[in-house]
Write an enzyme that holds these catalytic residues in place. Structure first.
Site, PDB file in Angstrom:
ATOM      1  N   ARG A 233      10.378  58.418  46.510  1.00 13.69           N
ATOM      2  CA  ARG A 233      10.802  57.278  45.707  1.00 13.69           C
ATOM      3  C   ARG A 233      12.086  56.722  46.313  1.00 13.69           C
ATOM      4  O   ARG A 233      12.924  57.486  46.800  1.00 13.69           O
ATOM      5  CB  ARG A 233      11.086  57.695  44.243  1.00 13.69           C
ATOM      6  CG  ARG A 233       9.835  57.902  43.396  1.00 13.69           C
ATOM      7  CD  ARG A 233       9.151  56.586  43.074  1.00 13.69           C
ATOM      8  NE  ARG A 233       8.001  56.741  42.197  1.00 13.69           N
ATOM      9  CZ  ARG A 233       6.740  56.884  42.615  1.00 13.69           C
ATOM     10  NH1 ARG A 233       6.470  56.893  43.900  1.00 13.69           N
ATOM     11  NH2 ARG A 233       5.751  56.992  41.755  1.00 13.69           N
ATOM     12  N   GLU A 262      11.639  47.763  44.553  1.00 12.10           N
ATOM     13  CA  GLU A 262      10.401  47.199  45.116  1.00 12.10           C
ATOM     14  C   GLU A 262       9.959  45.982  44.306  1.00 12.10           C
ATOM     15  O   GLU A 262      10.096  45.994  43.083  1.00 12.10           O
ATOM     16  CB  GLU A 262       9.311  48.281  45.104  1.00 12.10           C
ATOM     17  CG  GLU A 262       9.689  49.443  46.018  1.00 12.10           C
ATOM     18  CD  GLU A 262       8.720  50.629  45.905  1.00 12.10           C
ATOM     19  OE1 GLU A 262       7.689  50.520  45.217  1.00 12.10           O
ATOM     20  OE2 GLU A 262       9.017  51.661  46.511  1.00 12.10           O
ATOM     21  N   HIS A 280       4.941  50.446  50.027  1.00 12.30           N
ATOM     22  CA  HIS A 280       4.529  51.513  49.103  1.00 12.30           C
ATOM     23  C   HIS A 280       3.013  51.726  49.190  1.00 12.30           C
ATOM     24  O   HIS A 280       2.288  51.507  48.223  1.00 12.30           O
ATOM     25  CB  HIS A 280       4.963  51.188  47.666  1.00 12.30           C
ATOM     26  CG  HIS A 280       5.011  52.403  46.781  1.00 12.30           C
ATOM     27  ND1 HIS A 280       5.926  52.569  45.775  1.00 12.30           N
ATOM     28  CD2 HIS A 280       4.246  53.529  46.757  1.00 12.30           C
ATOM     29  CE1 HIS A 280       5.713  53.719  45.165  1.00 12.30           C
ATOM     30  NE2 HIS A 280       4.679  54.321  45.744  1.00 12.30           N
TER      31      HIS A 280
END
Ligand code: NAP
Length: 314
Positions: A233, A262, A280
């Protein structure tokens, strides 16, 4: 007589899913796509289930607006964007797609490591720019024999270790606890591990405890020949410190699948050739997304049939 259509539980889909999965959801449930709080208002009280991605999670204001929510079926394994304490307090069940995505996320970590160390994406840009034949072809760095430190040795970290081992790299790891039956060297401090290795791969969850775990001290310990790979993360890394270290060449490079905010990527990273960036995509394969989607649905079906969830978190 109650029609089949009206007896279907109402589900709110926060993150889009593949077409075939969306179709199967619509076969079993009355499907509502999230289009903002205003659009949610008229249907909010009918919603009994939510599907969402691990990165998107469920914003507190949406959870609060759903008085009859019974289950959050997460299309991922990260639950850091869901208030689990509040969910538990309200008796809302939470399930994830644990068990079907570990290999592909591990592959992304290995792919980023090979890419940034061998300069694959950077050299792709070199070729496309027409530099080949005009400028010296840049050398990169070998993987074989290098030391890899894995931070978090759970489902994904342990598979990354197997793959790095197959590349004849020397694996060591850091987690809260030493793992029984694991012969790789264990470090009880991330700074000590970073100091020992050439490549640090992050595979811990995003929690308050792991926030900014990779700070200036870890980056300095990794040093100017060290690489950082993050498939965990964004919150695990002090991002401004990382950007500064990459810009000032205080570490050799980074492969990043995840970011603090993000889909926003720090502007300074876009200009750096020693960084490989992904949107991601750790689980973004057709195979895994399909398996995850079916597991999301199967958890919802289990909940509304009064059966145990297949992969519960709470
Ligand atoms: P997992 O099986 O729960 O393993 C997590 C590991 O992290 C465990 O070894 C645990 O140590 C360690 N850990 C947890 N908190 C820690 C702390 N405060 N300090 C040090 N170590 C700590 O999780 P997983 O399934 O491998 O997944 C890891 C994470 O990958 C997920 O939570 C998610 O955030 C991320 N992920 C990313 C993608 C992507 O697309 N990029 C996809 C899936 C998952 P102990 O065992 O000692 O407690």
């Amino acid at each position: 007589m109650t029609s089949t259509a009206t007896s279907k539980p109402d589900i709110l889909m926060i993150d889009p899913m593949p077409d075939d999965i969306t179709q199967r959801l619509a076969d079993h449930f009355t499907l509502h796509r999230y289009r903002g709080m205003d659009a949610l208002g008229p249907v909010a009280s009918s919603i009994r289930g939510v599907t969402t991605g691990g990165g998107a999670g469920l914003k507190p204001e949406i959870m609060a607006a759903l008085p009859h929510l019974e289950i959050i079926s997460v299309n991922g394994v990260g639950t850091d964007q869901i208030d689990l304490v509040e969910a538990k307090r309200r008796g809302i069940r939470v399930a994830t797609t644990q068990g079907v995505l570990d290999d592909d996320v591990a592959d992304m970590a290995i792919g980023l490591m090979i890419d940034v160390m061998r300069g694959i994406s950077a050299n792709d840009r070199f070729v496309r720019a027409g530099h080949w034949g005009k400028l010296p072809v840049p050398n990169s760095h070998a993987l074989t024999g290098k030391k890899v430190g894995i931070v978090g040795f759970g489902q994904i970290g342990s598979i990354i270790a197997e793959r790095a081992d197959a590349l004849r790299m020397a694996v060591a790891y850091y987690a809260r606890h030493r793992k029984d039956g694991v012969s790789y060297p264990y470090f009880d401090s991330i700074v000590a591990l970073a100091d020992h290795v050439d490549v640090l791969i992050l595979a811990v969850p995003g929690t308050p405890e792991t926030r900014n775990m990779v700070n200036r001290a870890v980056i300095d310990a990794l040093g100017p020949n060290g690489y950082l790979i993050n498939i965990a993360r964004g919150s695990v890394v002090d991002e401004p410190e990382l950007v500064a270290a990459l810009t000032e060449k205080r570490i050799a490079g980074a492969g990043l699948d995840v970011f603090v905010d993000e889909p926003h990527v720090p502007e300074a990273l876009l200009a750096l050739d020693n960084v490989v960036l992904q949107a991601h995509r750790g689980t973004s394969t057709v195979e895994v997304r399909t398996a995850m989607g079916h597991l999301v649905i199967d958890n919802l079906l289990a909940q509304f049939a009064g059966k145990p969830l297949l992969t519960p978190v709470i």
